[in-house]
Scaffold this active site. Sequence first.
Site, short mmCIF file in Angstrom:
data_model
loop_
_atom_site.label_atom_id
_atom_site.label_comp_id
_atom_site.label_asym_id
_atom_site.label_seq_id
_atom_site.Cartn_x
_atom_site.Cartn_y
_atom_site.Cartn_z
N ARG A 77 -4.05 -8.62 -6.55
CA ARG A 77 -5.03 -7.53 -6.52
C ARG A 77 -4.95 -6.78 -7.86
NH1 ARG A 77 -4.54 -1.83 -4.34
NH2 ARG A 77 -6.68 -1.13 -4.49
N HIS A 121 -10.52 1.79 -10.04
CA HIS A 121 -9.18 2.33 -9.81
C HIS A 121 -8.98 3.43 -10.86
CE1 HIS A 121 -5.07 1.28 -7.89
NE2 HIS A 121 -4.90 2.41 -8.55
N GLU A 166 -8.63 4.39 -3.13
CA GLU A 166 -8.17 5.73 -2.77
C GLU A 166 -9.12 6.85 -3.22
OE1 GLU A 166 -4.15 6.19 -4.19
OE2 GLU A 166 -3.40 4.52 -3.01
N ASN A 292 -3.56 1.43 1.97
CA ASN A 292 -2.39 1.67 1.11
C ASN A 292 -1.44 2.56 1.89
OD1 ASN A 292 -3.77 0.27 -0.81
ND2 ASN A 292 -4.05 1.99 -2.22
N TYR A 294 2.46 4.22 2.14
CA TYR A 294 3.76 4.49 1.51
C TYR A 294 4.72 5.26 2.41
CZ TYR A 294 1.81 2.76 -2.81
OH TYR A 294 1.26 1.93 -3.76
N GLU A 345 -1.62 -1.92 -0.58
CA GLU A 345 -0.49 -1.43 -1.38
C GLU A 345 0.63 -1.02 -0.43
OE1 GLU A 345 -1.23 1.74 -4.21
OE2 GLU A 345 -3.08 0.77 -4.87
O1 IFM Z 1 0.43 3.85 -8.65
C1 IFM Z 1 -0.31 4.28 -7.55
C2 IFM Z 1 -1.59 3.46 -7.43
O2 IFM Z 1 -2.35 3.50 -8.60
C3 IFM Z 1 -2.43 3.99 -6.29
N1 IFM Z 1 -1.66 4.08 -5.07
C4 IFM Z 1 -0.38 4.71 -5.13
C5 IFM Z 1 0.45 4.14 -6.26
C6 IFM Z 1 1.83 4.81 -6.32
O3 IFM Z 1 1.70 6.18 -6.52
#
Ligand code: IFM
Length: 441
Positions: A77, A121, A166, A292, A294, A345
């Site tokens: 990606r 992006h 995002e 995405n 985290y 992500e």
């Molecule tokens: O690095 C970023 C990415 O560009 C977008 N999502 C979160 C990642 C980590 O902060």
Amino acid sequence: MTTTRFPPDFLWGAATAAYQIEGAWNEDGKGESIWDRFSHTPGKIADNSTGDTACDHYHRWQDDIAIMRRIGLKAYRFSTSWPRVLPRGRGPVNLRGLDFYDRLVDALLAANIEPFLTLYHWDLPQALQDEGGWENRAVCHAFADYSALMVKRLGDRVKYWTTFNEPSVVAFDGYLNGGHAPGRQDAKASFQVGHNLLAAHGLALQAIRAVNPNLQVGIVLNLWMQDAASDLPEDVAAANLAFESSETLFLDPIFKGHYPAGAYEMAGESMPEIKDGDMALIAQRLDYLGVNFYSRNLISTQGQIEPVPGSEYTEMGWEVCAPALRRLLNRINDDYRLPPIYITENGAAFKDEVSVDGKIHDERRLDYLRQHFIQTNLAMQDGVDVRGCFVWSLLDNFEWAFGYTKRFGIVHVDYETQKRTIKDSGEWYAKVIAGNRVEAE
Ligand code: IFM
């Protein structure tokens, strides 16, 4: 030892973004982006760095594809830089920029790696920012035209297309807290930008499908789970409100065709102008949703509990809580009629050291990924249709306002020499992909 097996066609990938890795910020006819302007402004980036060179991927892309092959990635990606192909955002095409992505895509396919392309992006052409950026509805139409241009050139080979990465970060970090380009702090503008990004997504969907109706087109949202600190109804309500003011704010318009009630309360006077037909434009059918993921927030009536006692945190200050990914996937699967999902992500920044043996023993990142793969698999067993996972990131890279101070890569980059070294997490990932399974103690 337990073994978690994945379906045979599961798409194992890794992700990057143009500004974070390419460098070559003003080469071969590329135009300036808002991130060039922002990082060149003193005081905006933690270590005073820029993306001028970054990982020098623009020149080292062949080496980077060789690394992807070694890891055995099934998909990659990446994003295309709008000002690299359209230096002023619209008008004359920079063929040298377009050729770069053409070569990249051909080489990926030759290596049997599926290209998964993101059109935006975060690196808007500065020339369009000078016209008002995403506050200006004309920029949404320019984005649709740029999308069509890319599909005309690459749509015969790239099957997976993402409009935006995002959008909430673009709207709120770019226009509310100002930590990201273009660095504005204006609540009204931020909500209008959020809405305009969604409208631009809708226009781009139409433009892409008009060129080629057979592609897989989606959007990527950053979603956090908002967990209640207890079963008390007040805490549950507080967590629901938190979910509504961030996650639902983008999910509802896309999958239900309206903003959540909470959005009107949250935005108040800043509620954006919504043109006739916008909501239907935004809620068009999608071929996939990119998630995405985290971390999560733990919410009580007192607000967010931080730090959560006993929890591990990454260098970003984000709690490691893999079960929250399973909860999130189940929640959105219950609340919406979703297309297939890709985890576009997932990854962690930790302090890495190059050991005396020349290797990077990043056990914590490896463990983070292992836990999240297992939780993804559990969500799939629960009935969520997840088709693939992309690790963020393939390479250590320019982490926006943090510059080079945070390393997310499964491949270490020495920024002095540009030497790449596959970390232990990358070697482990290669085994996961080869066996299509995750082993855990
Ligand atoms: O690095 C970023 C990415 O560009 C977008 N999502 C979160 C990642 C980590 O902060």
